[in-house]
Design a protein around this motif. Sequence first.
Motif, PDB file in Angstrom:
ATOM      1  N   GLY A  98      27.766  71.146  16.229  1.00 16.21           N
ATOM      2  CA  GLY A  98      28.469  70.371  15.224  1.00 16.21           C
ATOM      3  C   GLY A  98      27.729  69.089  14.899  1.00 16.21           C
ATOM      4  O   GLY A  98      27.190  68.439  15.805  1.00 16.21           O
ATOM      5  N   LEU A  99      27.683  68.735  13.620  1.00 16.76           N
ATOM      6  CA  LEU A  99      26.881  67.603  13.161  1.00 16.76           C
ATOM      7  C   LEU A  99      27.735  66.559  12.457  1.00 16.76           C
ATOM      8  O   LEU A  99      28.679  66.899  11.737  1.00 16.76           O
ATOM      9  CB  LEU A  99      25.803  68.072  12.184  1.00 16.76           C
ATOM     10  N   ASN A 100      27.370  65.293  12.655  1.00 18.64           N
ATOM     11  CA  ASN A 100      27.949  64.185  11.903  1.00 18.64           C
ATOM     12  C   ASN A 100      26.833  63.198  11.598  1.00 18.64           C
ATOM     13  O   ASN A 100      25.980  62.946  12.461  1.00 18.64           O
ATOM     14  CB  ASN A 100      29.051  63.472  12.697  1.00 18.64           C
ATOM     15  N   TYR A 101      26.878  62.636  10.400  1.00 16.50           N
ATOM     16  CA  TYR A 101      25.895  61.634   9.988  1.00 16.50           C
ATOM     17  C   TYR A 101      26.596  60.444   9.374  1.00 16.50           C
ATOM     18  O   TYR A 101      27.630  60.582   8.713  1.00 16.50           O
ATOM     19  CB  TYR A 101      24.931  62.211   8.951  1.00 16.50           C
ATOM     20  N   ALA A 102      25.994  59.285   9.553  1.00 17.43           N
ATOM     21  CA  ALA A 102      26.435  58.117   8.801  1.00 17.43           C
ATOM     22  C   ALA A 102      26.083  58.326   7.336  1.00 17.43           C
ATOM     23  O   ALA A 102      25.061  58.944   7.011  1.00 17.43           O
ATOM     24  CB  ALA A 102      25.739  56.868   9.333  1.00 17.43           C
ATOM     25  N   ASP A 103      26.906  57.808   6.445  1.00 19.70           N
ATOM     26  CA  ASP A 103      26.657  57.972   5.016  1.00 19.70           C
ATOM     27  C   ASP A 103      25.292  57.403   4.626  1.00 19.70           C
ATOM     28  O   ASP A 103      24.628  57.937   3.747  1.00 19.70           O
ATOM     29  CB  ASP A 103      27.752  57.280   4.211  1.00 19.70           C
ATOM     30  N   SER A 104      24.876  56.360   5.300  1.00 22.34           N
ATOM     31  CA  SER A 104      23.628  55.682   4.940  1.00 22.34           C
ATOM     32  C   SER A 104      22.380  56.520   5.220  1.00 22.34           C
ATOM     33  O   SER A 104      21.306  56.210   4.707  1.00 22.34           O
ATOM     34  CB  SER A 104      23.515  54.350   5.683  1.00 22.34           C
TER      35      SER A 104
END
Length: 125
Positions: free
Chosen positions: A61-67
């Motif tokens: 599972g992946l998550n990234y900051a919008d920036s």
Amino acid sequence: QVQLVESGGGLVQAGGSLRLSCTASGSILSINRMAWYRQAAGKAAAGKEREFVARITSDGGLNYADSVKGRFTIARVNAKNTVFLQMTSLKPEDTAVYYCNALVRTTTSRYLEVWGQGTLVTVSS
């Protein structure tokens, strides 16, 4: 005892790329999530928290900051307890110390949140 060791930081021109690596070692049974955070110069002295960059769980599972979405890619090799951060299209505002973070289950079945020592990324304009 669990340690995280980062590598791959350095100086790059805007628009360039770098790849950071982080390897965990010690009394590890399994690693739940691995992540990257960053802290720009002066933010630590100002009491600012580290900024979340990207996270990957044990099942991918992946998550990234919008920036950083669309520019950075996080990946891991579970068998090597290693996480990577591929950074492309770097901007001067990406300049920071990048820290590896992991939630580790130890061989004694304790859960530890562990931080690396940090690696400096400098992006020149």
